[in-house]
Write an enzyme that holds these catalytic residues in place. Sequence first.
Site, PDB file in Angstrom:
ATOM      1  N   THR A  10       1.281  -1.119  -0.312  1.00 39.99           N
ATOM      2  CA  THR A  10      -0.069   0.224   0.114  1.00 39.99           C
ATOM      3  C   THR A  10       1.029   1.323  -0.057  1.00 39.99           C
ATOM      4  OG1 THR A  10      -1.290  -1.238   1.006  1.00 39.99           O
ATOM      5  CG2 THR A  10      -2.310   1.318   1.467  1.00 39.99           C
ATOM      6  N   GLU A  11       0.415   2.313  -0.924  1.00 37.09           N
ATOM      7  CA  GLU A  11       0.801   3.615  -0.935  1.00 37.09           C
ATOM      8  C   GLU A  11      -0.479   5.081  -0.503  1.00 37.09           C
ATOM      9  OE1 GLU A  11       3.349   3.960  -3.909  1.00 37.09           O
ATOM     10  OE2 GLU A  11       4.811   2.889  -3.497  1.00 37.09           O
ATOM     11  N   GLY A  69      -3.592   1.620  -3.312  1.00 38.61           N
ATOM     12  CA  GLY A  69      -4.796   0.798  -2.200  1.00 38.61           C
ATOM     13  C   GLY A  69      -5.662  -0.120  -2.720  1.00 38.61           C
ATOM     14  N   ASP A 103      -4.074 -14.831  -1.980  1.00 39.02           N
ATOM     15  CA  ASP A 103      -4.923 -15.654  -1.924  1.00 39.02           C
ATOM     16  C   ASP A 103      -4.837 -16.735  -0.784  1.00 39.02           C
ATOM     17  OD1 ASP A 103      -5.955 -15.067  -4.801  1.00 39.02           O
ATOM     18  OD2 ASP A 103      -4.967 -16.212  -5.489  1.00 39.02           O
ATOM     19  N   ARG A 143     -25.998 -11.834  33.885  1.00 35.61           N
ATOM     20  CA  ARG A 143     -27.138 -10.212  34.069  1.00 35.61           C
ATOM     21  C   ARG A 143     -28.265 -10.685  34.403  1.00 35.61           C
ATOM     22  NH1 ARG A 143     -27.276  -4.821  34.603  1.00 35.61           N
ATOM     23  NH2 ARG A 143     -28.366  -3.316  33.790  1.00 35.61           N
ATOM     24  N   GLN A 166     -36.522 -14.263  24.849  1.00 34.86           N
ATOM     25  CA  GLN A 166     -36.231 -15.017  23.723  1.00 34.86           C
ATOM     26  C   GLN A 166     -35.880 -14.185  22.852  1.00 34.86           C
ATOM     27  OE1 GLN A 166     -40.305 -16.570  21.428  1.00 34.86           O
ATOM     28  NE2 GLN A 166     -39.167 -18.601  21.552  1.00 34.86           N
ATOM     29  N   GLU A 168      -5.868  -6.158   3.055  1.00 36.64           N
ATOM     30  CA  GLU A 168      -5.445  -7.105   2.175  1.00 36.64           C
ATOM     31  C   GLU A 168      -6.782  -6.941   1.226  1.00 36.64           C
ATOM     32  OE1 GLU A 168      -4.093 -10.755   3.571  1.00 36.64           O
ATOM     33  OE2 GLU A 168      -3.386 -10.219   4.830  1.00 36.64           O
ATOM     34  N   GLY A 169      -7.403  -5.796   0.331  1.00 35.71           N
ATOM     35  CA  GLY A 169      -8.258  -5.860   0.131  1.00 35.71           C
ATOM     36  C   GLY A 169      -9.653  -5.202   0.775  1.00 35.71           C
ATOM     37  N   THR A 170     -10.170  -4.382   0.511  1.00 33.97           N
ATOM     38  CA  THR A 170     -11.592  -4.095   0.501  1.00 33.97           C
ATOM     39  C   THR A 170     -12.375  -5.511   0.056  1.00 33.97           C
ATOM     40  OG1 THR A 170     -12.073  -2.546  -1.429  1.00 33.97           O
ATOM     41  CG2 THR A 170     -10.833  -1.621   0.748  1.00 33.97           C
TER      42      THR A 170
END
Lengths: 385, 408, 265
Positions: free
Chosen positions: A126-127, A131, A240, A268, A279, A364-366
């Site tokens: 990345t720069e 991206g 990959d 709680r 439920q 790692e990739g959007t």
Amino acid sequence: MMDYLLTEQQIMVRDLARKIAKEKIAPVAAEHDEKETFPWDIMKVMAESDLCGVYIEEKYGGLGGGAMELCLVTEELSRACGGIAICFAATALGTYPIILFGNDEQKQKYLPDIASGKKLAAFALTEAGAGSDAGAIATTARKEGDYYVLNGVKQWITNGGEAEVYSVIAMTDREKGARGASFFIVEKGTHGFDFGKKEKKLGIRASATRELVFNECKVHKDNLLGREGMGFIVAMKTFDKSRPGVAAQAVGIAQGALDHAVKYSRERKQFGKTISSFQGLQFMIADMATQIEAARALTYAVARMVDSGARDVSKESAMVKLFASDTAMKVTTDAIQVLGGYGYMRDYPVEKYMRDAKITQIYEGTNQIQRNIIALEVLKEQLRK
Amino acid sequence: MAEQNNPQECSIQILLDKCTGCTLCVKSCPFGAITMQDKKAVIDLGKCTLCGACVATCKFKAIELTTCKVQPKADLGAYKGVWVFAEQKKGEVQSVVYELLGKGRELANDLGTELACILIGEGMEGKAVELFSRGADKVYLVEDPKLKNYMDEPYTNVIVELVKEFKPEILLYGATSIGRSLASRVAVKLYTGLTADCTGLAIDKEKKLLLQTRPAFGGNIMATIVCENYRPQMSTVRHKVFKEAVADKARTGQVIKKSYPGNLYDSRTKLLEIKEEESATANLTEANIIVSGGRGLGKPENFKIIEELAKVLGGAVGASRSAVDAEWIPYSHQVGQTGKTVCPKIYFACGISGQIQHLAGMSSSDIIIAINKDPLAPIFSVATYGIVGDLNEVVPALTQKFREILKK
Amino acid sequence: MNIIVCIKQVPDTQDIRINPETNTLMREGVQSIINPFDMYAIEEALRIKEKLGGKITVICMGPQQADAALREAVSMGVDEMVLMCDRAFAGSDTWATSYTLAKGIQKLGKFDLIICGKQAIDGDTAQVGPGIAATLDIPQVTYVKKTEEIKEDMARFEKMTEEGFEVIETPLPCLITVVKEINIPRLPSLKGKIRAKQAPVTTLTAKDIDAEPGKLGLKGSPTVVKKVFTPPKRTGGQILQGDTNEVVNKLVEALKDMVVAAGKT
């Protein structure tokens, strides 16, 4: 617990990672998050436990496992802290280019120290201007005799400054565009290689994220990975293999959040009953658990596909990264809902899971890029028929 | 001798025709060794320790425990008198000794016998008076420069010789670091029984036996232990379990001096240095009031409010294991199973949830005060007084209030 | 240096809960673990071996299932494991346990140092360590919080006392018992775990150790458990109600006299 038919060794790996997460990481996770300190304490424990090299070949000092082992460890660590887990997983990401494309000398030189946990690694793509659009990389590598001279700035590099070994992509031939990129191994301490400031982040705050600055940085040609111009192939093949790891991180974060939510719901009390007996809340828990199990099943399936040596796993690894990270975001948000006001407070660990989860949809990739990859592959498959 | 007995095996079995499958024994087993199969009890011999707890609970006499008859090792009738090991440090008799004398007097009266002390050291004779006033009839005194400070081997040798010569039927020690190490060695050398950390001592008047009751599993179960065929019957007892004997200055007794060949005083280990630390270690077990903090404090700096309350009350500072593990306070302050066992008059648990291992170390305190923001914290189940609230408010307010009352 | 570490397998008291209705132990799902104090013993042995070399043998008396505890020790880096397992050992009190372990240790040959945890968390007696030392007639240093120096034939330890600590020098062979303060035990390693899976366990039975049968198990135990019962539940607790001021006043009122009295004694 769903039976994923893990091997004896995989169970051993998982149990040991779980023990470390429970006994060593959980007690310090909040502090590392709060103070944004790098978890060297945990990295040392990981090294002593031989977990750093689970995905590295035995002849280079690893355990000889693959993506599956990487996923099991990442998932278990993330259950206690997604930020600490990524210090381990980002090392794997930085190491994969060497595993996949390194020659024997390069492997001999770098893998044993990474497998033993002596050194961490990082992956630098990345720069500021590149991206999701990896073709826009501006960092250059100019050939001069036996050396390449690197110039440029990498941005948001996980493990930046802490790692010793960096896999860095740079343009060796701008004319060729995407085919003109190459991967280099750059060691910390190389002349002309420096670090920018440590970034302040929303989540995964135990991990270190820094700029890498290359200023006339001379790297010997022996440190070129593969051949010149192979840079993008190296990057894509690495992703990959590593995307199931991000999915595993997401699954672990989601599971950790669910663990807390379930525990809380049984303690709680409102209207004289534990809230777990309502439920409306049970349905939430059921959905969260089901989504996590689906994400885990897909993660393991893809990791196994990677380990089987399948040639093309782009679509599947994009799918698993997409699905697991979206699941993590949803589950962690719901977990806060289960805890109500307490969930929103920093005194309780659940809000941290939500902050940590967010990054898994981005790096790692959007997830938008993942959808592109998936759609493209699906459409291509249709064409082939 | 025991080893010459008919080597008849000890065994336990379920009499299937009598077993009704009522599961009482399953619940009674402290070792989880009994399960139900086909509506009958089955004992896992790998886990069973032949303790007999199930035999006592079975209403149908369906469990048969065959204990091999052991011939009494010695002429039991020859052993008379109750003894207390008068532990001294730097020439001072430790206060646990006076507590043992209080209980020892009762036991001796029940048996119609005398109460004596073993006093070992250098220049200790003057201390015998105090022991008499606290109820001792005799003091066996062994003095030598080599015995000035406690050492495992010479002290063991001396006690073994005294017991062989004078044959006491009961011998009590404080469950201190000295008492525990010493008594274990003496028990082996004499081949007799030793029961650690007794919280109850009584005499079975019919059999003239010492009934020794002690907690196990961190205080979750109690066991009464006897030593029928061996003498002396030995126990260690923790500090503050029994009340100190009241001093009666008019009482006197007999000092019996003994000395032994020099080699009995030799020790292979050498004591090079004694270091006292200015920490809460010592006064934690001695303290009448303890203020403890746990993870609920939120951060290490908050131990200051704990220390302040302790200071105003003249008490000691304790901590839970998780606070120690987080390195907020040194281990020497840890109360609980893996830390110190304490029984002060008043115990404040601030921000401590009350894990079993913590409860094991403090639940015998006279009064327990729990301050915790979680109303469901298990600590409230043992608390005499509970306050559900923010300890950062409550504790300083308490400190302030006590400061006014105590005018400090 | 030949080091022997004695360990015990105990139920994990962290898992044990008390059934509030019957006031009995709830053992369902309670795991067996290595006695926590023995973990410090194992770690100390590993550290000494790292310095001086040699061999560590871990020995455990217990049922077949205790094999898991031994293997965990090996996965941390211990070299050899010995299981003392025989019906004849059942019902041992601390005397018989000390005797049995001492006999087993003698069978293993020459040793320089025996390390035990200060006590086991299920019995809390702290008697077996010194008991073994006395049976073997070797010196002991109990409650060790630091190994200051250790050489072939001597060692110097810091022994924790109520007031601080003592520095004690001892010739070897000797036996020490260790407290929590001495170290932080390592976690097992993967390679250790893989080794532990395959490593052989030496089993010693009553026949193997040349013991006098009358000194083993229930028969050899001077003490006998007469009765086991659950202690009465602590009751009478009350939760103070009101705002901070009110509850503090109520508490101070209730404790005032005791606090004043406690200050005087």
